[in-house]
Design an enzyme around this catalytic site. Structure first.
Site, PDB file in Angstrom:
ATOM      1  N   ALA A  96       0.836  -1.203   0.000  1.00 38.19           N
ATOM      2  CA  ALA A  96       0.000   0.000   0.000  1.00 38.19           C
ATOM      3  C   ALA A  96       0.871   1.252   0.000  1.00 38.19           C
ATOM      4  O   ALA A  96       2.031   1.217   0.396  1.00 38.19           O
ATOM      5  CB  ALA A  96      -0.905  -0.004   1.221  1.00 38.19           C
ATOM      6  N   SER A 144      -9.395 -10.338   2.833  1.00 39.63           N
ATOM      7  CA  SER A 144      -9.000 -10.837   4.149  1.00 39.63           C
ATOM      8  C   SER A 144      -9.022 -12.355   4.198  1.00 39.63           C
ATOM      9  O   SER A 144      -9.803 -12.997   3.511  1.00 39.63           O
ATOM     10  CB  SER A 144      -9.930 -10.300   5.234  1.00 39.63           C
ATOM     11  OG  SER A 144      -9.562 -10.842   6.485  1.00 39.63           O
ATOM     12  N   LYS A 175     -12.791  -2.805   5.041  1.00 43.50           N
ATOM     13  CA  LYS A 175     -11.651  -3.682   5.375  1.00 43.50           C
ATOM     14  C   LYS A 175     -10.869  -3.113   6.559  1.00 43.50           C
ATOM     15  O   LYS A 175     -10.401  -3.850   7.432  1.00 43.50           O
ATOM     16  CB  LYS A 175     -10.737  -3.827   4.151  1.00 43.50           C
ATOM     17  CG  LYS A 175      -9.412  -4.572   4.401  1.00 43.50           C
ATOM     18  CD  LYS A 175      -9.643  -6.021   4.803  1.00 43.50           C
ATOM     19  CE  LYS A 175      -8.427  -6.916   4.693  1.00 43.50           C
ATOM     20  NZ  LYS A 175      -7.262  -6.629   5.434  1.00 43.50           N
ATOM     21  N   HIS A 231     -12.798  -3.872   9.597  1.00 43.32           N
ATOM     22  CA  HIS A 231     -12.592  -5.311   9.843  1.00 43.32           C
ATOM     23  C   HIS A 231     -11.282  -5.522  10.598  1.00 43.32           C
ATOM     24  O   HIS A 231     -11.217  -6.245  11.588  1.00 43.32           O
ATOM     25  CB  HIS A 231     -12.566  -6.068   8.507  1.00 43.32           C
ATOM     26  CG  HIS A 231     -11.947  -7.435   8.582  1.00 43.32           C
ATOM     27  ND1 HIS A 231     -10.580  -7.628   8.627  1.00 43.32           N
ATOM     28  CD2 HIS A 231     -12.504  -8.668   8.647  1.00 43.32           C
ATOM     29  CE1 HIS A 231     -10.327  -8.921   8.715  1.00 43.32           C
ATOM     30  NE2 HIS A 231     -11.471  -9.567   8.722  1.00 43.32           N
ATOM     31  N   ASN A 232     -10.209  -4.887  10.127  1.00 44.63           N
ATOM     32  CA  ASN A 232      -8.904  -5.067  10.773  1.00 44.63           C
ATOM     33  C   ASN A 232      -8.892  -4.489  12.185  1.00 44.63           C
ATOM     34  O   ASN A 232      -8.270  -5.052  13.086  1.00 44.63           O
ATOM     35  CB  ASN A 232      -7.803  -4.415   9.932  1.00 44.63           C
ATOM     36  CG  ASN A 232      -7.443  -5.246   8.714  1.00 44.63           C
ATOM     37  OD1 ASN A 232      -8.262  -5.977   8.194  1.00 44.63           O
ATOM     38  ND2 ASN A 232      -6.214  -5.132   8.260  1.00 44.63           N
ATOM     39  N   GLU A 251     -10.557  -6.896  14.315  1.00 40.41           N
ATOM     40  CA  GLU A 251      -9.591  -7.998  14.491  1.00 40.41           C
ATOM     41  C   GLU A 251      -8.605  -7.665  15.618  1.00 40.41           C
ATOM     42  O   GLU A 251      -8.316  -8.513  16.469  1.00 40.41           O
ATOM     43  CB  GLU A 251      -8.854  -8.194  13.166  1.00 40.41           C
ATOM     44  CG  GLU A 251      -7.835  -9.297  13.113  1.00 40.41           C
ATOM     45  CD  GLU A 251      -7.090  -9.258  11.776  1.00 40.41           C
ATOM     46  OE1 GLU A 251      -5.849  -9.239  11.805  1.00 40.41           O
ATOM     47  OE2 GLU A 251      -7.738  -9.214  10.708  1.00 40.41           O
ATOM     48  N   LYS A 284       0.608  -3.109  11.663  1.00 44.41           N
ATOM     49  CA  LYS A 284       0.837  -2.567  10.321  1.00 44.41           C
ATOM     50  C   LYS A 284       0.108  -1.259  10.063  1.00 44.41           C
ATOM     51  O   LYS A 284       0.203  -0.693   9.000  1.00 44.41           O
ATOM     52  CB  LYS A 284       0.450  -3.609   9.269  1.00 44.41           C
ATOM     53  CG  LYS A 284       1.441  -4.770   9.193  1.00 44.41           C
ATOM     54  CD  LYS A 284       1.137  -5.675   8.023  1.00 44.41           C
ATOM     55  CE  LYS A 284       2.242  -6.709   7.853  1.00 44.41           C
ATOM     56  NZ  LYS A 284       1.902  -7.696   6.819  1.00 44.41           N
ATOM     57  N   ARG A 335      -0.884  -2.769  22.229  1.00 45.20           N
ATOM     58  CA  ARG A 335       0.280  -3.175  21.424  1.00 45.20           C
ATOM     59  C   ARG A 335       1.438  -2.190  21.634  1.00 45.20           C
ATOM     60  O   ARG A 335       2.597  -2.593  21.717  1.00 45.20           O
ATOM     61  CB  ARG A 335      -0.091  -3.256  19.946  1.00 45.20           C
ATOM     62  CG  ARG A 335      -1.058  -4.380  19.620  1.00 45.20           C
ATOM     63  CD  ARG A 335      -1.128  -4.646  18.124  1.00 45.20           C
ATOM     64  NE  ARG A 335      -2.192  -5.587  17.802  1.00 45.20           N
ATOM     65  CZ  ARG A 335      -2.328  -6.170  16.617  1.00 45.20           C
ATOM     66  NH1 ARG A 335      -1.474  -5.909  15.636  1.00 45.20           N
ATOM     67  NH2 ARG A 335      -3.315  -7.026  16.388  1.00 45.20           N
ATOM     68  N   ARG A 340     -15.861  24.243  30.790  1.00 47.15           N
ATOM     69  CA  ARG A 340     -15.481  24.874  29.518  1.00 47.15           C
ATOM     70  C   ARG A 340     -16.010  26.305  29.440  1.00 47.15           C
ATOM     71  O   ARG A 340     -15.342  27.214  28.941  1.00 47.15           O
ATOM     72  CB  ARG A 340     -16.004  24.046  28.327  1.00 47.15           C
ATOM     73  CG  ARG A 340     -15.351  22.684  28.193  1.00 47.15           C
ATOM     74  CD  ARG A 340     -15.945  21.873  27.042  1.00 47.15           C
ATOM     75  NE  ARG A 340     -15.505  22.408  25.759  1.00 47.15           N
ATOM     76  CZ  ARG A 340     -16.319  22.872  24.820  1.00 47.15           C
ATOM     77  NH1 ARG A 340     -17.629  22.901  25.031  1.00 47.15           N
ATOM     78  NH2 ARG A 340     -15.837  23.342  23.687  1.00 47.15           N
ATOM     79  N   SER A 395     -17.772  32.622  23.683  1.00 42.60           N
ATOM     80  CA  SER A 395     -16.750  32.194  22.718  1.00 42.60           C
ATOM     81  C   SER A 395     -17.367  31.983  21.346  1.00 42.60           C
ATOM     82  O   SER A 395     -18.496  31.550  21.222  1.00 42.60           O
ATOM     83  CB  SER A 395     -16.134  30.886  23.205  1.00 42.60           C
ATOM     84  OG  SER A 395     -15.436  30.263  22.173  1.00 42.60           O
TER      85      SER A 395
END
Length: 485
Positions: free
Chosen positions: A79, A131, A186, A189-190, A193, A263, A290, A448, A480
């Site tokens: 990619a 996949s 996809k 999906h990842n 996963e 990745k 991770r 705030r 504001s």
């Protein structure tokens, strides 16, 4: 110029590319192949593709000449810039109506851009998620195509015949939507996963540290789980992993260094969730887990000076294992609900018409997150295509009601033992947040407004009216504008 005889061309003969070619060949399609390192073409033809009808090309020009019209060329390359370079290389050899398919893990905004820029040149583009890894590519992957809808009729038959099939024969492949929709689905999906894998890892650590279970015992536990409602590819491979012994008889899993790689697709999912303001907390925690694993040396040093609660493993194992199983199941429901919230918001943002039940079907087989569970998601959207949130579907709602006390017990035990379960806990916090009528954001809005005059809405006035309070008696009356902190 005479018409070629090959049905489709494929560029990029790494593992995924080779296996897709062999899969297409098995289904009666004649495939032409080319690779930037041209020696790989002959190597492939003399080995893996020996005895097939695969045709090798030694240049892009030759590849284009081998193809029937409209030409269909699938890219299975890294990619990023490589895809753009490859498109530039192919373009001079194509004509209006030809089709370029990017089957890599591309970032969906790139697929948006490529669909548009190639359409201006008369070329049809498809960005498709594929996949299932090496085995899926060879035996039947999950395929998620998006891009230029005019291209779909020309690739539909090939894609659906090589895709995985569910029990009733339905292919795990259908048109997702325009532009980058296929690669977006996809990506989600990842991300899911990432969440599934982290949840399984937390269940593993909880049973290992709180019960003292060894790999052989964990093999038994996960094997049992795979016979029930957690039945899935990831639980299945986890069962197998615990059984694998090294040459010295020690489980291989116990010898693997605890630093995880990634990745980028999980990070893209979390980043998109932040951009769209969707609380996809579990995938975010899975990505951060991770990252935490990667700072191994710091953790080793910290383990010597930062004490935990000092609990010793002494649980009633049968009850505890069932609590952990239910916590995993409930957390998984939350993760998928969050993933679908993100898909819904992205569809609104991009103008995509996504078929949510169809997406669950595409994930039902072939892909890494394939599971029995996805059939229930398909049923939920079949019953109510406008379902706002999976947590509100009768089946999932009942599962959460039945299992939540187990889920809470598992999280409490993790806290007592000092076992980190970021995905279990964020899932439970989301569930509790989602079902809470009044959150403490009223205080946040007051803060705030106090420091930045950012204004707030009131419960006793219509939505859309904004108010400012002079909290100290010293401030002005001006609220504001655009500047927000």
């Amino acid at each position: 110029m005479s018409n070629g005889t090959c049905d489709i061309g494929l560029i990029g003969l790494a593992v995924m590319g080779q296996n897709l070619v062999l899969n297409m060949n098995d289904h009666g399609y004649k495939v032409a192949v080319w690779n930037r390192t041209v020696s790989k073409v002959d190597d492939f033809l003399n080995n893996e593709a020996k005895g097939t009808q695969v045709v090798g090309a030694h240049s892009v020009e030759e590849l284009a000449s081998l193809l029937k019209r409209p030409r269909r060329i699938m890219l299975m390359v890294k990619a990023g810039d490589t895809v753009d370079h490859m498109i530039d290389l192919i373009l001079p050899h194509l004509e209006a109506g030809d089709i370029i398919i990017d089957g890599g893990n591309s970032h969906w905004p790139d697929s948006n851009r490529r669909t548009k820029s190639l359409a201006e040149k008369g070329i049809l583009f498809i960005g498709t998620g594929v996949s299932g890894g090496e085995e899926g590519a060879r035996r039947g992957p999950s395929i998620m195509p998006g891009g230029n809808p005019a291209a779909w009729p020309h690739v539909k038959e090939i894609f659906q015949s090589i895709a995985a099939k569910v029990d009733d024969g339905s292919p795990c492949c259908d048109w997702v939507g325009e532009n980058g929709a296929g690669h977006y689905v996809k990506m989600v999906h990842n991300g899911i996963e990432y969440g599934d894998m982290q949840l399984i890892c937390e269940a593993y650590q909880l049973m290992k540290d709180a019960l003292g279970l060894n790999a052989a015992e964990l093999h038994e536990v996960f094997g049992e789980w795979n016979k029930g409602e957690l039945d899935s590819y990831l639980i299945d491979i986890t069962t197998q992993i615990f059984a694998k012994l090294d040459e010295d008889g020690v489980p291989v899993v116990d010898k693997i260094l605890d630093t995880a790689g990634q990745k980028g697709t999980g990070k893209w999912t979390a980043s998109s969730a932040l951009d769209l303001g969707m609380p996809v907390t579990l995938i975010g925690e899975a990505v951060f887990a991770r990252c935490l694993s990667a700072i191994k040396d710091e953790r080793v040093a910290a383990s010597k000076v930062l004490p935990g609660p000092g609990y010793k493993a002494n649980e009633d194992s049968k009850q505890f294992i069932e609590d952990v199983r239910r916590a995993l199941y409930c957390s998984k429901i939350v993760s998928y609900a969050q993933g679908y919230m993100l898909l819904r918001e992205a569809a609104k943002d991009q103008g995509w018409n996504l078929n949510y039940g169809g997406i669950a079907l595409m994930w039902r087989g072939g892909c890494i997150i394939r599971s029995r569970f996805l059939g229930k998601i398909k049923e939920a959207f079949d019953k109510n295509p406008n379902l706002n949130n999976l947590l509100l579907d009768d089946f999932f709602k009942q599962a959460l009601i039945n299992y939540q006390s187990s889920w809470r017990r598992a999280v409490i035990k993790a806290v007592e033992y000092g076992v980190p379960v970021p995905a279990f806990t964020t899932a439970l916090s989301f569930y509790d947040g989602y079902r809470t009528e009044r959150l403490p954001a009223n205080l946040l809005q007051a803060q705030r407004d106090f420091f930045g005059a950012h204004t707030y809405e009131r419960i006793d006035r219509p939505r859309g009216e904004f108010f400012h309070t002079n909290w100290t008696g010293r401030g002005g009356r001006v609220a504001s504008g655009v500047y927000n902190v």
